[in-house]
Design a protein around this motif. Structure first.
Motif, PDB file in Angstrom:
ATOM      1  N   ASP A 184      10.800 -86.160 -13.996  1.00 41.68           N
ATOM      2  CA  ASP A 184      10.151 -87.373 -13.488  1.00 41.68           C
ATOM      3  C   ASP A 184      10.124 -87.378 -11.958  1.00 41.68           C
ATOM      4  O   ASP A 184      10.395 -88.394 -11.303  1.00 41.68           O
ATOM      5  N   GLY A 185       9.850 -86.218 -11.390  1.00 41.90           N
ATOM      6  CA  GLY A 185       9.711 -86.085  -9.948  1.00 41.90           C
ATOM      7  C   GLY A 185      10.979 -85.774  -9.196  1.00 41.90           C
ATOM      8  O   GLY A 185      10.930 -85.409  -8.022  1.00 41.90           O
ATOM      9  N   GLU A 186      12.129 -85.898  -9.856  1.00 43.87           N
ATOM     10  CA  GLU A 186      13.406 -85.645  -9.200  1.00 43.87           C
ATOM     11  C   GLU A 186      13.925 -84.255  -9.562  1.00 43.87           C
ATOM     12  O   GLU A 186      13.935 -83.871 -10.728  1.00 43.87           O
ATOM     13  N   MET A 187      14.349 -83.508  -8.536  1.00 40.74           N
ATOM     14  CA  MET A 187      14.863 -82.174  -8.771  1.00 40.74           C
ATOM     15  C   MET A 187      16.177 -82.227  -9.549  1.00 40.74           C
ATOM     16  O   MET A 187      17.051 -83.049  -9.254  1.00 40.74           O
ATOM     17  N   ILE A 188      16.312 -81.356 -10.550  1.00 37.20           N
ATOM     18  CA  ILE A 188      17.581 -81.203 -11.249  1.00 37.20           C
ATOM     19  C   ILE A 188      18.019 -79.744 -11.116  1.00 37.20           C
ATOM     20  O   ILE A 188      17.190 -78.840 -11.088  1.00 37.20           O
ATOM     21  N   ARG A 189      19.303 -79.531 -11.002  1.00 35.63           N
ATOM     22  CA  ARG A 189      19.833 -78.181 -10.808  1.00 35.63           C
ATOM     23  C   ARG A 189      20.267 -77.598 -12.156  1.00 35.63           C
ATOM     24  O   ARG A 189      21.164 -78.132 -12.806  1.00 35.63           O
ATOM     25  N   LEU A 190      19.620 -76.514 -12.559  1.00 39.96           N
ATOM     26  CA  LEU A 190      19.974 -75.824 -13.788  1.00 39.96           C
ATOM     27  C   LEU A 190      20.570 -74.462 -13.465  1.00 39.96           C
ATOM     28  O   LEU A 190      20.179 -73.820 -12.496  1.00 39.96           O
ATOM     29  N   THR A 191      21.503 -74.018 -14.295  1.00 36.93           N
ATOM     30  CA  THR A 191      21.993 -72.655 -14.161  1.00 36.93           C
ATOM     31  C   THR A 191      20.899 -71.697 -14.630  1.00 36.93           C
ATOM     32  O   THR A 191      19.899 -72.105 -15.233  1.00 36.93           O
ATOM     33  N   HIS A 192      21.117 -70.423 -14.362  1.00 37.71           N
ATOM     34  CA  HIS A 192      20.147 -69.417 -14.811  1.00 37.71           C
ATOM     35  C   HIS A 192      19.909 -69.530 -16.315  1.00 37.71           C
ATOM     36  O   HIS A 192      18.772 -69.552 -16.784  1.00 37.71           O
ATOM     37  N   THR A 193      20.992 -69.609 -17.078  1.00 41.79           N
ATOM     38  CA  THR A 193      20.869 -69.640 -18.538  1.00 41.79           C
ATOM     39  C   THR A 193      20.180 -70.913 -19.009  1.00 41.79           C
ATOM     40  O   THR A 193      19.331 -70.869 -19.907  1.00 41.79           O
ATOM     41  N   GLU A 194      20.519 -72.036 -18.431  1.00 43.02           N
ATOM     42  CA  GLU A 194      19.875 -73.301 -18.811  1.00 43.02           C
ATOM     43  C   GLU A 194      18.380 -73.258 -18.522  1.00 43.02           C
ATOM     44  O   GLU A 194      17.571 -73.733 -19.325  1.00 43.02           O
ATOM     45  N   PHE A 195      18.008 -72.682 -17.379  1.00 43.46           N
ATOM     46  CA  PHE A 195      16.594 -72.551 -17.028  1.00 43.46           C
ATOM     47  C   PHE A 195      15.867 -71.694 -18.062  1.00 43.46           C
ATOM     48  O   PHE A 195      14.763 -72.038 -18.518  1.00 43.46           O
ATOM     49  N   GLU A 196      16.465 -70.580 -18.445  1.00 42.80           N
ATOM     50  CA  GLU A 196      15.836 -69.682 -19.421  1.00 42.80           C
ATOM     51  C   GLU A 196      15.670 -70.354 -20.780  1.00 42.80           C
ATOM     52  O   GLU A 196      14.633 -70.207 -21.443  1.00 42.80           O
ATOM     53  N   ILE A 197      16.683 -71.084 -21.206  1.00 48.88           N
ATOM     54  CA  ILE A 197      16.602 -71.774 -22.496  1.00 48.88           C
ATOM     55  C   ILE A 197      15.500 -72.832 -22.465  1.00 48.88           C
ATOM     56  O   ILE A 197      14.658 -72.904 -23.373  1.00 48.88           O
ATOM     57  N   LEU A 198      15.506 -73.660 -21.437  1.00 50.22           N
ATOM     58  CA  LEU A 198      14.518 -74.737 -21.341  1.00 50.22           C
ATOM     59  C   LEU A 198      13.099 -74.196 -21.314  1.00 50.22           C
ATOM     60  O   LEU A 198      12.232 -74.668 -22.064  1.00 50.22           O
ATOM     61  N   THR A 199      12.833 -73.205 -20.481  1.00 50.61           N
ATOM     62  CA  THR A 199      11.456 -72.704 -20.362  1.00 50.61           C
ATOM     63  C   THR A 199      11.008 -71.983 -21.628  1.00 50.61           C
ATOM     64  O   THR A 199       9.840 -72.085 -22.014  1.00 50.61           O
ATOM     65  N   TYR A 200      11.927 -71.291 -22.292  1.00 50.29           N
ATOM     66  CA  TYR A 200      11.566 -70.621 -23.543  1.00 50.29           C
ATOM     67  C   TYR A 200      11.169 -71.646 -24.603  1.00 50.29           C
ATOM     68  O   TYR A 200      10.167 -71.475 -25.317  1.00 50.29           O
ATOM     69  N   LEU A 201      11.919 -72.726 -24.692  1.00 48.06           N
ATOM     70  CA  LEU A 201      11.589 -73.775 -25.660  1.00 48.06           C
ATOM     71  C   LEU A 201      10.283 -74.476 -25.286  1.00 48.06           C
ATOM     72  O   LEU A 201       9.436 -74.741 -26.151  1.00 48.06           O
ATOM     73  N   MET A 202      10.100 -74.762 -23.989  1.00 49.46           N
ATOM     74  CA  MET A 202       8.886 -75.451 -23.548  1.00 49.46           C
ATOM     75  C   MET A 202       7.638 -74.593 -23.739  1.00 49.46           C
ATOM     76  O   MET A 202       6.548 -75.122 -23.976  1.00 49.46           O
ATOM     77  N   GLN A 203       7.792 -73.284 -23.641  1.00 52.25           N
ATOM     78  CA  GLN A 203       6.650 -72.388 -23.833  1.00 52.25           C
ATOM     79  C   GLN A 203       6.268 -72.258 -25.300  1.00 52.25           C
ATOM     80  O   GLN A 203       5.194 -71.702 -25.614  1.00 52.25           O
ATOM     81  N   ASN A 204       7.116 -72.762 -26.184  1.00 50.15           N
ATOM     82  CA  ASN A 204       6.844 -72.710 -27.626  1.00 50.15           C
ATOM     83  C   ASN A 204       7.003 -74.096 -28.242  1.00 50.15           C
ATOM     84  O   ASN A 204       7.833 -74.296 -29.145  1.00 50.15           O
ATOM     85  N   PRO A 205       6.243 -75.084 -27.777  1.00 55.11           N
ATOM     86  CA  PRO A 205       6.425 -76.467 -28.247  1.00 55.11           C
ATOM     87  C   PRO A 205       6.188 -76.607 -29.742  1.00 55.11           C
ATOM     88  O   PRO A 205       5.233 -76.046 -30.298  1.00 55.11           O
ATOM     89  N   GLY A 206       7.090 -77.336 -30.389  1.00 57.55           N
ATOM     90  CA  GLY A 206       6.936 -77.600 -31.812  1.00 57.55           C
ATOM     91  C   GLY A 206       7.345 -76.448 -32.712  1.00 57.55           C
ATOM     92  O   GLY A 206       7.345 -76.595 -33.942  1.00 57.55           O
TER      93      GLY A 206
END
Length: 228
Positions: free
Chosen positions: A150-172
């Motif tokens: 929502d416009g605010e930066m959040i700090r993710l670890t390398h692993t958290e970033f990888e998990i989030l983007t992998y899930l977001m790239q495969n919605p549903g």
């Protein structure tokens, strides 16, 4: 440009062995024998990955990890002579990306370092349309590996970033734990479901009110479920 690895290990012989493997692997190496020295080197130099022993004099590895995570999402591999799973989970909760139990093979450690470095600092060309990913108020910028909620930066670890983007790239789509492990870790996994669950729990905590976007599918895995 060569990547710089900070080795934090109070056993001189073991530190030298790991240093030699990293130098032969093409990395620059910084060495610290205790937690205070490690934190000073981290502040003074550009460090791309930290290999961090837990049992250190003066300041232990958990405290070093916690301090680093206050200002950086640099990949961290924790080393320990203890096999207690609770210790492993504590390391992940503090923001470690990987965990290696002594005794270990230096070749395997080097392979894990390479995997994290390549994943974190890859300079492979992306199409402009692939530089960003956005859904449900979560905005990802891949070149800088930053995430805004929502416009605010959040700090993710390398692993958290990888998990989030992998899930977001495969919605549903249900992503099994095995698929997640191979995508994010990329080598034979020695942990259990609690390891994966710990990273997911940390990620959900950082997503706050958007945590429910990551859905647990019982006995199957996880999926990113965009809300309309």
């Amino acid at each position: 440009m060569k990547k710089t690895i900070l080795i934090v290990e109070d056993e001189d012989i073991l530190r030298e062995i790991v240093k030699d493997y990293l130098l032969n692997g093409g990395y620059e190496v910084l060495e610290a024998a205790d937690g205070n020295e490690a934190l000073s080197l981290f502040e003074e130099h550009e460090v791309h990955l930290v290999i961090l022993d837990i049992m250190l004099p003066e300041v232990d590895g958990w405290s070093v990890c916690r301090r680093i995570r206050k200002s950086s999402n640099v990949p961290i591999i924790m080393l320990t002579a203890r096999s207690d799973e609770d210790d492993t989970l504590l390391g992940f909760e503090l923001g470690a990306d990987d965990y290696v139990t002594k005794p270990y093979s230096p070749q395997i450690l080097l392979a894990r370092v390479k995997r994290l470095i390549e994943s974190r600092y890859s300079t492979k060309h992306r199409k402009a349309a692939e530089d960003a990913l956005a859904s449900c108020g979560i905005d990802v910028h891949f070149p800088s590996r930053t995430v805004r909620l929502d416009g605010e930066m959040i700090r993710l670890t390398h692993t958290e970033f990888e998990i989030l983007t992998y899930l977001m790239q495969n919605p549903g789509i249900i992503i099994t734990r095995e698929q997640l492990i191979m995508k994010v870790w990329g080598y034979e996994f020695t942990g259990d479901d609690r390891t994966v669950n710990s990273h997911i729990r940390n990620l959900r905590h950082k997503l706050g009110m958007k945590a429910n976007l990551i859905v647990t599918v019982i006995r199957s895995g996880y999926k990113f479920e965009a809300k309309r």
